[in-house]
Every structure is written in C-alpha cells, then in structure tokens.
Design a protein around this motif. Sequence first.
Motif, PDB file in Angstrom:
ATOM      1  N   SER A  49       0.732  -1.255   0.074  1.00  0.00           N
ATOM      2  CA  SER A  49       0.165   0.042  -0.076  1.00  0.00           C
ATOM      3  C   SER A  49       0.876   1.455  -0.063  1.00  0.00           C
ATOM      4  CB  SER A  49      -1.112  -0.135   1.024  1.00  0.00           C
ATOM      5  OG  SER A  49      -0.242  -0.251   2.425  1.00  0.00           O
ATOM      6  N   GLU A  50       1.903   1.390   0.739  1.00  0.00           N
ATOM      7  CA  GLU A  50       2.944   2.295   0.543  1.00  0.00           C
ATOM      8  C   GLU A  50       4.439   1.854   0.766  1.00  0.00           C
ATOM      9  OE1 GLU A  50      -0.449   5.005   1.619  1.00  0.00           O
ATOM     10  OE2 GLU A  50       0.358   3.429   2.751  1.00  0.00           O
ATOM     11  N   SER A  51       5.090   2.649   0.129  1.00  0.00           N
ATOM     12  CA  SER A  51       6.662   2.565   0.520  1.00  0.00           C
ATOM     13  C   SER A  51       7.238   3.972   0.686  1.00  0.00           C
ATOM     14  CB  SER A  51       7.429   1.903  -0.972  1.00  0.00           C
ATOM     15  OG  SER A  51       7.050   0.881  -1.039  1.00  0.00           O
ATOM     16  N   ALA A  52       8.274   3.566   1.842  1.00  0.00           N
ATOM     17  CA  ALA A  52       8.999   5.130   2.087  1.00  0.00           C
ATOM     18  C   ALA A  52      10.578   4.958   1.508  1.00  0.00           C
ATOM     19  CB  ALA A  52       9.212   4.832   3.675  1.00  0.00           C
ATOM     20  N   GLU A 187     -13.412   5.252  -4.949  1.00  0.00           N
ATOM     21  CA  GLU A 187     -12.248   6.172  -5.465  1.00  0.00           C
ATOM     22  C   GLU A 187     -12.659   7.365  -5.970  1.00  0.00           C
ATOM     23  OE1 GLU A 187      -8.251   5.267  -8.218  1.00  0.00           O
ATOM     24  OE2 GLU A 187     -10.021   4.326  -8.902  1.00  0.00           O
ATOM     25  N   ALA A 188     -13.797   7.421  -6.864  1.00  0.00           N
ATOM     26  CA  ALA A 188     -14.063   8.823  -7.388  1.00  0.00           C
ATOM     27  C   ALA A 188     -14.418   9.715  -6.240  1.00  0.00           C
ATOM     28  CB  ALA A 188     -15.219   8.500  -8.431  1.00  0.00           C
ATOM     29  N   VAL A 198     -10.886   5.520   3.717  1.00  0.00           N
ATOM     30  CA  VAL A 198     -11.977   5.498   4.466  1.00  0.00           C
ATOM     31  C   VAL A 198     -11.692   4.750   5.699  1.00  0.00           C
ATOM     32  CG1 VAL A 198     -14.408   5.058   4.599  1.00  0.00           C
ATOM     33  CG2 VAL A 198     -13.402   5.942   2.715  1.00  0.00           C
ATOM     34  N   GLN A 199     -11.839   5.582   6.953  1.00  0.00           N
ATOM     35  CA  GLN A 199     -11.511   4.716   8.301  1.00  0.00           C
ATOM     36  C   GLN A 199     -12.888   3.942   8.631  1.00  0.00           C
ATOM     37  OE1 GLN A 199      -9.164   3.881   9.938  1.00  0.00           O
ATOM     38  NE2 GLN A 199      -8.831   4.320  11.999  1.00  0.00           N
ATOM     39  N   LEU A 200     -13.168   2.616   8.406  1.00  0.00           N
ATOM     40  CA  LEU A 200     -14.395   2.264   9.036  1.00  0.00           C
ATOM     41  C   LEU A 200     -14.052   1.809  10.346  1.00  0.00           C
ATOM     42  CD1 LEU A 200     -14.862   0.278   5.583  1.00  0.00           C
ATOM     43  CD2 LEU A 200     -15.955   2.305   6.588  1.00  0.00           C
ATOM     44  N   VAL A 201     -15.089   1.831  11.392  1.00  0.00           N
ATOM     45  CA  VAL A 201     -14.567   1.369  12.695  1.00  0.00           C
ATOM     46  C   VAL A 201     -15.866   0.828  13.122  1.00  0.00           C
ATOM     47  CG1 VAL A 201     -14.142   2.657  14.914  1.00  0.00           C
ATOM     48  CG2 VAL A 201     -13.459   3.675  12.887  1.00  0.00           C
ATOM     49  N   PRO A 214     -10.477   0.905   3.312  1.00  0.00           N
ATOM     50  CA  PRO A 214     -10.563   0.830   1.894  1.00  0.00           C
ATOM     51  C   PRO A 214      -9.250   1.859   1.459  1.00  0.00           C
ATOM     52  CG  PRO A 214     -12.587   0.831   2.918  1.00  0.00           C
ATOM     53  CD  PRO A 214     -11.875   1.010   3.955  1.00  0.00           C
ATOM     54  N   PHE A 215      -8.768   1.502   0.248  1.00  0.00           N
ATOM     55  CA  PHE A 215      -7.762   2.422  -0.161  1.00  0.00           C
ATOM     56  C   PHE A 215      -7.802   2.203  -1.624  1.00  0.00           C
ATOM     57  CE2 PHE A 215      -2.814   3.269  -0.294  1.00  0.00           C
ATOM     58  CZ  PHE A 215      -3.062   4.424  -0.261  1.00  0.00           C
ATOM     59  N   PRO A 216      -8.721   2.566  -2.266  1.00  0.00           N
ATOM     60  CA  PRO A 216      -8.559   2.587  -3.578  1.00  0.00           C
ATOM     61  C   PRO A 216      -7.745   3.729  -4.476  1.00  0.00           C
ATOM     62  CG  PRO A 216     -10.707   3.329  -3.038  1.00  0.00           C
ATOM     63  CD  PRO A 216     -10.232   3.104  -1.906  1.00  0.00           C
ATOM     64  N   VAL A 217      -7.593   4.787  -3.796  1.00  0.00           N
ATOM     65  CA  VAL A 217      -6.895   5.874  -4.365  1.00  0.00           C
ATOM     66  C   VAL A 217      -5.543   5.383  -4.472  1.00  0.00           C
ATOM     67  CG1 VAL A 217      -8.456   7.696  -3.766  1.00  0.00           C
ATOM     68  CG2 VAL A 217      -6.687   7.028  -2.417  1.00  0.00           C
ATOM     69  N   GLY A 218      -5.225   4.742  -3.726  1.00  0.00           N
ATOM     70  CA  GLY A 218      -3.713   3.861  -3.525  1.00  0.00           C
ATOM     71  C   GLY A 218      -3.547   2.764  -4.505  1.00  0.00           C
ATOM     72  N   GLY A 219      -4.706   2.170  -5.305  1.00  0.00           N
ATOM     73  CA  GLY A 219      -4.554   1.159  -5.995  1.00  0.00           C
ATOM     74  C   GLY A 219      -4.534  -0.245  -5.375  1.00  0.00           C
TER      75      GLY A 219
END
Length: 284
Positions: A49-52, A187-188, A198-201, A214-219
């Motif tokens: 999901s990410e790299s630094a 994503e849109a 989106v932080q679902l709790v 969910p992280f659709p903007v990150g692919g």
Amino acid sequence: MSSHTAADVLRYTAFSADPGGGNPAGIVLDASALDDAAMLAVAAELGYSESAFLTSPDGRGGYTVRYFSPKAEVPFCGHATVAAAIALAERDGPGDLVFSTPAGTVPVTVVREGDELRATLTSVEPHTTDAAPEDVAEALAALDWSVAELDAALPARIAYAGARHLVLAAATRERLAELSYDFARLEALMQRLDLTTVQLVWRESATVFHVRDPFPVGGVVEDPATGAAAAAFGAYARELGLVPHDAVLTLHQGADMGRPGTLTVELRPGDARIRVSGTGTRIG
C-alpha cells in the motif's frame, strides 16, 4: 529492482512482530539516487500500500521521507514510518528520529521491548471537519452500507493527522467484516474529497476498536494497518468526547484480511498531537 534502479529495497511489516501480520512496506534507506518516477516505479513493483524513501540524513537521526503508493505519492503514511524507523533501529540501534515529511515534521522513537522493537510516531497537528451529508450518502452507497447499519454514537467526520480520512462507524462487527465495495465509485468520491483512506470503525469497548481502511486511491482494495488513519481517529475520538483526554486506545486491524495487526493510539492532555505505536519486523 534492477530494471529501473539500483536502490536497496528492504521489506518490513508494521504493527505486528509476525512477518505475516500487520502492513508491509517497502523501505529505501538511501533514495538519493531516485527521482519521482523511480520511486513510484519501486512502489508499484512492490505492490504494497505504501513504500518509504529516505534521503538527507543529518547524522542526528533526522531524515527527509517521502511516501508512494503504487499509484501516487501520499503526504504521510504511518505504517511505512514505523517500518522505516524499525529498519533504522536494526541498523543503528534504538533511539530518537525526526522524519521531515510532506505533511510536516514527525518525531519517531524506537525502543527495544524484549525481542521486539516498538516505534512510536508523533503526528502533526490534527483536526477534524464535518462531512457533508451528500458525501456520506455517496460513501455509504459505494460501500453498500445503509444508514441503519451505522453507530449513531460515532458520527461521520473527516479526520486529519497528516492525511485526510473519512471516519464511518459500523453498529456491528458483522457489518465491518463484510467489506465488499464499488472500487471505482469510492475512488471517485475519495479523489474529489482528497481522502487517503476511509476509516471504517466498530467500537468493541471504551478504548478498543476494530478498523478497516479501503484504499482504492492507492490502487489497493484495503490497507492492512493504517497508522495515519489511527492518528486521525485518535483526534476524532478526542474531539467528539468519546474518550478521555489521556486515553490509550487499541485498534485492531487486518484480521479480516488474514494479516492481523495492533495499533496503539495515545492521547496526552495538553498536547494536540497523537502518538501511534506498534511493533514491526523484517519480511524475509
């Protein structure tokens, strides 16, 4: 990675001491030779999901850090911050670090606890804002959630502690467990609102929460353990008076994906910033 860079890419997971748990991140401890396109290519090839990407060490624990998802640069990423700090601690020993990120300055402290390393990041100044009813309705439609399935005690808000997250609370654990959403539609909406996740709790008890991001903007469909969202959620919970000003919250994330992780969120009286901590380990 030799196709586009000679960068030494490490793989670490954050918010779990088990390589099969938590949230994996790519870490490049010396990204000075990489341009933006190369960093994005590394992140895309890894598929995490990410790299630094770290540059400009000052010899006193200070680094410049940038974060890329497989699709784009993001201003801040908590799990990759924890992973990078633990990678540095394994190389240099535990201690204090300062990461200069696009979102601002993020101090990180790493300590050894028995066989494990634990990193604690201190967020930039957080805030929350109201979420427009029509945007909440669109998010619910994309998620295929109904208003009746929400927890009215935890109202929808947009929370920020380095990145923006829409907080939505489910009334039951079952609702949280059944995540199947319209990727393009969510994503849109997220692109329009500049949301990172989106932080679902779901609230289990006074200080224990279960979360999914969910992280659709990150692919990617879902982020397994989201430190930036955990920090934002700490600010949200405090601003709404859901928890005391000196609370320590436990967030469980990733179990529904088969990658369980634990994020500890600390609130301190008189300090607006949120502390998020977790363990981490190298992935073989």
